[in-house]
Scaffold this active site. Structure first.
Site, PDB file in Angstrom:
ATOM      1  N   LEU A   1      -6.856  -0.599   3.422  1.00  0.00           N
ATOM      2  CA  LEU A   1      -6.872   0.794   3.891  1.00  0.00           C
ATOM      3  C   LEU A   1      -6.481   1.736   2.759  1.00  0.00           C
ATOM      4  CD1 LEU A   1      -5.163   0.289   7.347  1.00  0.00           C
ATOM      5  CD2 LEU A   1      -7.585   0.715   6.894  1.00  0.00           C
TER       6      LEU A   1
ATOM      7  N   THR B   1      -4.317  -3.271  -4.038  1.00  0.00           N
ATOM      8  CA  THR B   1      -5.499  -2.746  -4.732  1.00  0.00           C
ATOM      9  C   THR B   1      -5.123  -1.457  -5.440  1.00  0.00           C
ATOM     10  OG1 THR B   1      -6.125  -1.595  -2.708  1.00  0.00           O
ATOM     11  CG2 THR B   1      -7.276  -3.663  -3.165  1.00  0.00           C
TER      12      THR B   1
ATOM     13  N   LYS C   1       8.868   8.356 -14.792  1.00  0.00           N
ATOM     14  CA  LYS C   1      10.303   8.129 -14.978  1.00  0.00           C
ATOM     15  C   LYS C   1      10.680   6.698 -14.630  1.00  0.00           C
ATOM     16  CE  LYS C   1      11.595  12.910 -13.861  1.00  0.00           C
ATOM     17  NZ  LYS C   1      11.767  13.343 -15.250  1.00  0.00           N
ATOM     18  N   ARG C   2       9.683   5.804 -14.576  1.00  0.00           N
ATOM     19  CA  ARG C   2       9.887   4.372 -14.307  1.00  0.00           C
ATOM     20  C   ARG C   2      10.490   4.125 -12.931  1.00  0.00           C
ATOM     21  NH1 ARG C   2       6.565   2.411 -17.906  1.00  0.00           N
ATOM     22  NH2 ARG C   2       7.332   0.378 -17.273  1.00  0.00           N
ATOM     23  N   LEU C   3      10.144   4.992 -11.980  1.00  0.00           N
ATOM     24  CA  LEU C   3      10.606   4.776 -10.601  1.00  0.00           C
ATOM     25  C   LEU C   3       9.718   3.731  -9.899  1.00  0.00           C
ATOM     26  CD1 LEU C   3      12.749   5.753  -8.667  1.00  0.00           C
ATOM     27  CD2 LEU C   3      11.330   7.728  -8.111  1.00  0.00           C
ATOM     28  N   ALA C   4       8.424   3.690 -10.269  1.00  0.00           N
ATOM     29  CA  ALA C   4       7.493   2.737  -9.624  1.00  0.00           C
ATOM     30  C   ALA C   4       7.971   1.286  -9.780  1.00  0.00           C
ATOM     31  CB  ALA C   4       6.082   2.930 -10.166  1.00  0.00           C
TER      32      ALA C   4
ATOM     33  N   ASN D   1       0.841  -1.200   0.000  1.00  0.00           N
ATOM     34  CA  ASN D   1       0.000   0.000   0.000  1.00  0.00           C
ATOM     35  C   ASN D   1       0.878   1.253   0.000  1.00  0.00           C
ATOM     36  OD1 ASN D   1      -2.356   1.471   0.122  1.00  0.00           O
ATOM     37  ND2 ASN D   1      -3.196   0.340   1.869  1.00  0.00           N
ATOM     38  N   PHE D   2       0.241   2.397  -0.200  1.00  0.00           N
ATOM     39  CA  PHE D   2       0.897   3.711  -0.092  1.00  0.00           C
ATOM     40  C   PHE D   2       2.054   3.889  -1.081  1.00  0.00           C
ATOM     41  CE2 PHE D   2      -0.970   2.863   4.120  1.00  0.00           C
ATOM     42  CZ  PHE D   2      -1.879   3.912   4.151  1.00  0.00           C
ATOM     43  N   LEU D   3       1.942   3.265  -2.250  1.00  0.00           N
ATOM     44  CA  LEU D   3       2.923   3.531  -3.306  1.00  0.00           C
ATOM     45  C   LEU D   3       2.705   4.969  -3.774  1.00  0.00           C
ATOM     46  CD1 LEU D   3       4.977   2.869  -5.566  1.00  0.00           C
ATOM     47  CD2 LEU D   3       3.083   1.875  -6.864  1.00  0.00           C
TER      48      LEU D   3
HETATM   49  C1  MYA Z   1       5.821 -11.058  -2.734  1.00  0.00           C
HETATM   50  C2  MYA Z   1       5.900  -9.604  -2.498  1.00  0.00           C
HETATM   51  C3  MYA Z   1       5.415  -8.778  -3.724  1.00  0.00           C
HETATM   52  C4  MYA Z   1       5.332  -7.322  -3.390  1.00  0.00           C
HETATM   53  C5  MYA Z   1       4.941  -6.459  -4.599  1.00  0.00           C
HETATM   54  C6  MYA Z   1       3.541  -6.760  -5.118  1.00  0.00           C
HETATM   55  C7  MYA Z   1       3.121  -5.786  -6.230  1.00  0.00           C
HETATM   56  C8  MYA Z   1       2.815  -4.405  -5.692  1.00  0.00           C
HETATM   57  C9  MYA Z   1       2.387  -3.468  -6.796  1.00  0.00           C
HETATM   58  C10 MYA Z   1       2.168  -2.057  -6.287  1.00  0.00           C
HETATM   59  C11 MYA Z   1       0.896  -1.929  -5.502  1.00  0.00           C
HETATM   60  C12 MYA Z   1       0.625  -0.505  -5.096  1.00  0.00           C
HETATM   61  C13 MYA Z   1      -0.659  -0.370  -4.311  1.00  0.00           C
HETATM   62  C14 MYA Z   1      -0.940   1.124  -4.098  1.00  0.00           C
HETATM   63  O1  MYA Z   1      -0.336   1.768  -3.310  1.00  0.00           O
HETATM   64  S1  MYA Z   1      -2.182   1.806  -5.089  1.00  0.00           S
HETATM   65  C15 MYA Z   1      -1.923   3.541  -4.935  1.00  0.00           C
HETATM   66  C16 MYA Z   1      -1.008   4.037  -6.008  1.00  0.00           C
HETATM   67  N1  MYA Z   1      -0.645   5.400  -5.756  1.00  0.00           N
HETATM   68  C17 MYA Z   1      -1.214   6.472  -6.346  1.00  0.00           C
HETATM   69  O2  MYA Z   1      -2.111   6.348  -7.151  1.00  0.00           O
HETATM   70  C18 MYA Z   1      -0.696   7.817  -5.890  1.00  0.00           C
HETATM   71  C19 MYA Z   1      -0.553   8.800  -7.009  1.00  0.00           C
HETATM   72  N2  MYA Z   1       0.262   8.252  -8.083  1.00  0.00           N
HETATM   73  C20 MYA Z   1       1.602   8.049  -8.000  1.00  0.00           C
HETATM   74  O3  MYA Z   1       2.262   8.313  -7.002  1.00  0.00           O
HETATM   75  C21 MYA Z   1       2.280   7.452  -9.235  1.00  0.00           C
HETATM   76  O4  MYA Z   1       1.486   7.712 -10.378  1.00  0.00           O
HETATM   77  C22 MYA Z   1       2.514   5.909  -9.123  1.00  0.00           C
HETATM   78  C23 MYA Z   1       3.512   5.633  -7.991  1.00  0.00           C
HETATM   79  C24 MYA Z   1       1.233   5.158  -8.874  1.00  0.00           C
HETATM   80  C25 MYA Z   1       3.116   5.390 -10.443  1.00  0.00           C
HETATM   81  O5  MYA Z   1       4.239   6.116 -10.761  1.00  0.00           O
HETATM   82  P1  MYA Z   1       4.437   6.811 -12.190  1.00  0.00           P
HETATM   83  O6  MYA Z   1       3.112   7.307 -12.608  1.00  0.00           O
HETATM   84  O7  MYA Z   1       5.542   7.795 -12.079  1.00  0.00           O
HETATM   85  O8  MYA Z   1       4.841   5.590 -13.153  1.00  0.00           O
HETATM   86  P2  MYA Z   1       6.304   5.050 -13.469  1.00  0.00           P
HETATM   87  O9  MYA Z   1       6.817   5.663 -14.722  1.00  0.00           O
HETATM   88  O10 MYA Z   1       7.196   5.166 -12.294  1.00  0.00           O
HETATM   89  O11 MYA Z   1       6.022   3.499 -13.712  1.00  0.00           O
HETATM   90  C26 MYA Z   1       5.097   3.094 -14.656  1.00  0.00           C
HETATM   91  C27 MYA Z   1       4.772   1.646 -14.393  1.00  0.00           C
HETATM   92  O12 MYA Z   1       4.156   1.531 -13.094  1.00  0.00           O
HETATM   93  C28 MYA Z   1       2.912   0.886 -13.245  1.00  0.00           C
HETATM   94  N3  MYA Z   1       1.958   1.398 -12.238  1.00  0.00           N
HETATM   95  C29 MYA Z   1       1.399   2.615 -12.180  1.00  0.00           C
HETATM   96  N4  MYA Z   1       0.569   2.710 -11.146  1.00  0.00           N
HETATM   97  C30 MYA Z   1       0.590   1.516 -10.534  1.00  0.00           C
HETATM   98  C31 MYA Z   1      -0.076   0.996  -9.408  1.00  0.00           C
HETATM   99  N5  MYA Z   1      -0.957   1.719  -8.703  1.00  0.00           N
HETATM  100  N6  MYA Z   1       0.184  -0.263  -9.032  1.00  0.00           N
HETATM  101  C32 MYA Z   1       1.057  -1.006  -9.725  1.00  0.00           C
HETATM  102  N7  MYA Z   1       1.717  -0.572 -10.828  1.00  0.00           N
HETATM  103  C33 MYA Z   1       1.486   0.684 -11.214  1.00  0.00           C
HETATM  104  C34 MYA Z   1       2.467   1.214 -14.638  1.00  0.00           C
HETATM  105  O13 MYA Z   1       1.473   0.291 -15.057  1.00  0.00           O
HETATM  106  C35 MYA Z   1       3.767   1.108 -15.393  1.00  0.00           C
HETATM  107  O14 MYA Z   1       4.085  -0.250 -15.628  1.00  0.00           O
HETATM  108  P3  MYA Z   1       3.796  -0.897 -17.087  1.00  0.00           P
HETATM  109  O15 MYA Z   1       2.316  -0.719 -17.344  1.00  0.00           O
HETATM  110  O16 MYA Z   1       4.631  -0.154 -18.076  1.00  0.00           O
HETATM  111  O17 MYA Z   1       4.184  -2.346 -16.981  1.00  0.00           O
END
Ligand code: MYA
Length: 425
Positions: free
Chosen positions: A425, A180, A155-158, A144-146
């Site tokens: 949450l 989620t 910038k592909r930091l996610a 959560n809280f990404l």
């Molecule tokens: C076993 C343990 C496993 C643990 C890990 C399990 C997985 C956890 C996964 C995370 C669960 C998080 C749960 C929560 O917290 S969900 C809440 C997400 N946060 C927000 O919405 C807050 C506002 N937005 C931002 O801060 C940014 O836009 C975020 C950080 C969301 C993306 O940053 P940015 O916009 O600068 O993008 P990029 O250039 O770095 O990267 C682009 C790539 O990232 C993919 N992307 C974008 N949004 C999401 C998203 N919500 N889940 C998964 N992937 C996401 C996107 O499809 C693309 O990949 P691809 O389509 O090209 O392939």
């Protein structure tokens, strides 16, 4: 209404196509459930992924001033609603409550700082949980809280944050994660819809959250959403420490009925539901029980999560929202004996009481989702469908699609209950 966007092909997702997640069309075809990839502990990279030299990894210590840095990052850059009129405004107390559950790990509160200024610019969190998918118990985490600072988007930091948190979780021999999102990536296992029950209609109208139906007036809407001033259900009272064992047992039995759910440890029940503050600005969670002859028959809880109003010149700068958290009715636990009418009556009484309490605490709106047995009362208690949908994902696991409590047309499904038992949450 904003329907969820049509997904791309998984191969078009530069990052997600490299991850152990199902193809878009897989969840509608797959029959068996199970992990996608089997890795061994010794296969897990021992050192952190490399960041660009302008950035460095850090861990966020919520017991010191870093809590404030995380609070500011999220409150300025975290999730906004579809038309950018509202943004979640987490309190310090909320973040400690959400991110320090029993078993939390410092290395799972992962931040990125700018190397030169030391400013916190990104964050992702993992917290431990016991997931159950179709009866299978899986040691897991919730992610959560990404959040990435607005100036560093795209910038592909996610992907780096996700890979690094995966590595840190894998090092604890954990291979699955629940997360989620409002956005669609490969591949949701379920989709639920948000529902909103106005408590202070005039305020919601003034900030643009509610609109006036043609032919109605503000006064009429206030009357339409008014609530009884006293609670009619006998035995309804605040949850108290002596209720922990009964609530623990019944809540886990209730949640075990769902295809996607979690199980609570006793410590987690105490952490998440026994409030550590009297009513104050800092209070995060409220929980109540219905007790009859020393037996707890129902439980309901809600948490406080305000949103900042982003509309210029709005008369208020915050919507004070309460969100339905975990609840149960013992009328639902024994599947073979469920009397839907009885369950519906009990849930309506329980949630009417929760709405009255919520209103008394000064909340403007009570939010709930199309999960649990909520379809039995949402419309009757005047919850309206929202624009928002929440997609559920299980990382490194495939299982057939789970019912999110809504029909293919995204309407509330009153005929079959949701398969989703977990509340994020
Ligand atoms: C076993 C343990 C496993 C643990 C890990 C399990 C997985 C956890 C996964 C995370 C669960 C998080 C749960 C929560 O917290 S969900 C809440 C997400 N946060 C927000 O919405 C807050 C506002 N937005 C931002 O801060 C940014 O836009 C975020 C950080 C969301 C993306 O940053 P940015 O916009 O600068 O993008 P990029 O250039 O770095 O990267 C682009 C790539 O990232 C993919 N992307 C974008 N949004 C999401 C998203 N919500 N889940 C998964 N992937 C996401 C996107 O499809 C693309 O990949 P691809 O389509 O090209 O392939």
């Amino acid at each position: 209404m904003n329907k969820p966007a049509a997904p791309k092909d998984k191969s078009q997702h530069k990052f997600w196509k490299t991850q152990p997640v199902p193809e878009y069309d897989e969840v509608s075809k797959v029959k068996e459930s199970g992990p996608i990839e089997h890795k061994m502990l010794e296969d897990v990279r021992k050192t952190p992924y490399e960041l660009h030299k302008d950035f460095k990894w850090c861990e966020i210590d919520l017991d010191g001033p870093e809590l404030n840095e995380l609070h500011d990052l999220l409150n300025q850059n975290y999730v906004e609603d579809i038309d950018s009129t509202l943004r979640f405004a987490y309190s310090h107390a909320f973040l400690r409550w959400a991110l320090h559950p029993p078993g939390w790990k410092p290395e799972w509160l992962l931040g990125v700082r700018a190397s030169e200024s030391n400013r916190l610019v990104a964050f992702i969190a993992a917290t431990p949980t016991t997931l159950i998918v179709r009866g299978e118990t899986i040691k897991s985490v919730e992610i959560n809280f990404l959040c990435i600072h607005k100036k560093l988007r795209s910038k592909r930091l996610a992907p780096l944050l996700i890979k690094e948190i995966t590595r840190r979780v894998n090092l604890h021999d954990i291979w699955q994660a629940l997360h989620t999102s409002g956005t669609i990536i490969p591949t949701p296992v379920s989709t639920c819809r948000y529902y909103h029950r106005p408590l202070n209609w005039t305020k919601l109208y003034s900030v643009g959250f509610s609109s006036l139906p043609p032919g109605s007036t503000v006064a009429k809407m206030e009357v339409a959403y008014s609530l009884p001033t006293s609670i009619a259900v006998e035995g309804f009272r605040p949850f108290a420490p002596q209720d922990v064992d009964q609530v623990h047992q019944h809540l886990n039995s209730y949640l075990a009925r769902f295809d996607l759910s979690i199980q609570f440890s006793r410590e987690e029940i105490v952490h998440f539901f026994v409030p550590d503050a009297e009513d104050s600005d800092d209070r995060v969670v409220w929980s109540y029980v219905i007790e009859n002859d020393s037996n707890i028959t129902e439980f309901v809880s809600f948490y406080k999560l305000p949103s900042t109003v982003l509309v210029k010149d709005a008369p208020d700068d915050e919507v004070n929202a309460s969100y339905s958290f975990y609840s149960f009715s013992t009328a639902a636990i024994n599947e073979s004996e469920i009397d839907r009418n009885e369950l519906q009556t009990r849930l309506k009484g329980l949630f009417t009481a929760a709405l009255i309490e919520s209103k008394r605490k000064g909340f403007d709106v009570f939010n709930a989702m199309s999960l649990h047995d909520n379809s039995l009362f949402l419309e009757e208690l005047k919850f309206g469908p929202g624009d928002g949908f929440l997609n559920y994902y299980v990382f490194n696991y495939r299982t057939p699609k789970i019912h999110g409590g809504i029909t293919d047309d995204h309407e509330l499904d009153k005929n079959s209950r949701s398969g989703v038992g977990v509340v994020m949450l």
